[in-house]
Design an enzyme around this catalytic site. Structure first.
Site, PDB file in Angstrom:
ATOM      1  N   HIS A 164      -1.396  46.415   4.898  1.00  0.00           N
ATOM      2  CA  HIS A 164      -1.932  47.638   4.327  1.00  0.00           C
ATOM      3  C   HIS A 164      -0.771  48.600   4.108  1.00  0.00           C
ATOM      4  O   HIS A 164       0.401  48.235   4.278  1.00  0.00           O
ATOM      5  CB  HIS A 164      -2.993  48.212   5.270  1.00  0.00           C
ATOM      6  CG  HIS A 164      -3.870  49.256   4.650  1.00  0.00           C
ATOM      7  ND1 HIS A 164      -4.374  49.162   3.381  1.00  0.00           N
ATOM      8  CD2 HIS A 164      -4.323  50.441   5.147  1.00  0.00           C
ATOM      9  CE1 HIS A 164      -5.100  50.220   3.109  1.00  0.00           C
ATOM     10  NE2 HIS A 164      -5.081  51.025   4.164  1.00  0.00           N
ATOM     11  N   ASP A 178      -9.715  57.840   8.464  1.00  0.00           N
ATOM     12  CA  ASP A 178     -11.091  57.359   8.513  1.00  0.00           C
ATOM     13  C   ASP A 178     -11.295  56.260   9.553  1.00  0.00           C
ATOM     14  O   ASP A 178     -12.405  55.772   9.738  1.00  0.00           O
ATOM     15  CB  ASP A 178     -11.538  56.870   7.128  1.00  0.00           C
ATOM     16  CG  ASP A 178     -10.631  55.806   6.541  1.00  0.00           C
ATOM     17  OD1 ASP A 178      -9.406  55.932   6.676  1.00  0.00           O
ATOM     18  OD2 ASP A 178     -11.157  54.847   5.931  1.00  0.00           O
ATOM     19  N   HIS A 222      -4.835  55.518   9.628  1.00  0.00           N
ATOM     20  CA  HIS A 222      -5.472  56.288   8.563  1.00  0.00           C
ATOM     21  C   HIS A 222      -6.675  57.026   9.156  1.00  0.00           C
ATOM     22  O   HIS A 222      -7.404  56.488   9.995  1.00  0.00           O
ATOM     23  CB  HIS A 222      -5.903  55.390   7.408  1.00  0.00           C
ATOM     24  CG  HIS A 222      -4.777  55.058   6.477  1.00  0.00           C
ATOM     25  ND1 HIS A 222      -4.841  54.058   5.538  1.00  0.00           N
ATOM     26  CD2 HIS A 222      -3.543  55.620   6.332  1.00  0.00           C
ATOM     27  CE1 HIS A 222      -3.710  54.011   4.855  1.00  0.00           C
ATOM     28  NE2 HIS A 222      -2.903  54.947   5.322  1.00  0.00           N
TER      29      HIS A 222
END
Length: 304
Positions: free
Chosen positions: A143, A67, A65
């Protein structure tokens, strides 16, 4: 005691704010640097620590991801502009190479050093890195994409020599290393001097675990039992637990429940949702379950 510091470079979640930077940390272990995650702006945050770029040779990425990894290419290019020639090693889940390799191929002419990508099995708790001072293990997380945390275990420190006893028994220098490894010493008359009389114990090995984006996983307590410092995401407070479940994140209370179950020394929570202008609500929620909880914050340095 040797240095074992955690430098927080960023502890915000995906939506940018003026309060927090995207996820990144640097571990300073005996002046050897390890980075965990590398969100946007990481290299600027790294500059603020005044740590040496040249001491960073290993980066661990929890998942792809943005970030947590979009600062990688900028950091690599900066290393090149600084004239780096030493290889850098980047560890991450199996889709890391799919994400990073096309960027490396595009900029290959401007990269002055080898970039080695090591894809790990994010579904297993296994040893992936070791050197003279530390072992690093993966922590399986859950996740929306492949994701894993990392457990840093300091290696056992050898006992310290009692110089007064070495001098008393006139033990030569060549025998010191074997005594540190546990050997006894035999005197000329055949008497055995037990190792415990010649040494005193070294420092207890320390440990640090980084649990990035994940839904609540109570069974991780077995992997994390007794570690000194646990960083665990706490994106939401308990009133948003349904939202946390939907996006596969954790609440502050859930992070604290895991810390309590694993009997860790200290819990540090981070990866705060942009909806919270004051993270004290998250801290209070966690401390109600696990009092030894602290908030991550940019610029924070913690000695393990």
């Amino acid at each position: 005691m040797e240095k074992f510091e955690i430098h927080i470079l960023g502890c915000g979640s995906a939506l940018p704010t003026l309060r927090h930077h995207p996820s990144s940390q640097v571990i300073n272990l005996r002046e050897k640097l390890f980075m965990i995650d590398c969100g946007e702006g990481t290299q600027l945050q790294f500059r603020k620590t005044r740590l040496k770029f040249s001491h960073l040779n290993t980066i661990f990425i929890s998942h792809t991801h943005g970030d947590h990894c979009l600062g990688l290419m900028g950091l690599i290019q900066t290393f090149s502009m600084l004239g780096r020639t030493a290889p850098i090693h980047i560890y991450g889940p199996q889709d890391l190479k799919e994400f990073l390799q096309p960027q490396l191929d595009f900029y290959q002419r401007s990269i002055s050093f080898p970039v080695n990508i090591h894809c790990v099995n994010s579904k297993k708790n296994e040893l992936i890195y070791k050197d003279r001072s530390v072992e690093v293990y993966t922590i399986p997380l859950s996740h929306r994409v492949l994701c894993c945390g990392y457990l840093f275990k300091e290696k056992r420190v050898l006992p310290h020599i009692r110089r007064d006893m070495i001098d008393f028994y006139q033990i030569p220098n060549y025998a010191i290393n074997s005594i540190k490894e546990g050997a006894n010493w035999i005197l000329p008359d055949g008497e055995c001097v037990d190792n415990s009389r010649l040494t005193f114990p070294g420092e207890i090995p320390r440990s640090y675990a980084y649990c990035s984006d994940t839904c609540y996983l109570p069974n991780l307590a077995g992997v994390l039992t007794g570690i000194d410092l646990l960083y665990h995401e706490a994106t939401f407070c308990e009133e948003n637990v349904v939202r946390a479940q939907q996006v596969m994140h954790s609440t502050a209370r859930q992070a604290a429940m895991l810390a309590k179950s694993a009997k860790v020394g200290t819990l540090m929570i981070g990866h705060f949702s942009a909806r919270y202008e004051n993270e004290s609500i998250l801290l209070q929620e966690a401390q109600q379950v696990f009092p030894r909880t602290i908030l991550a914050n940019e610029g924070l340095v913690i000695n393990v």
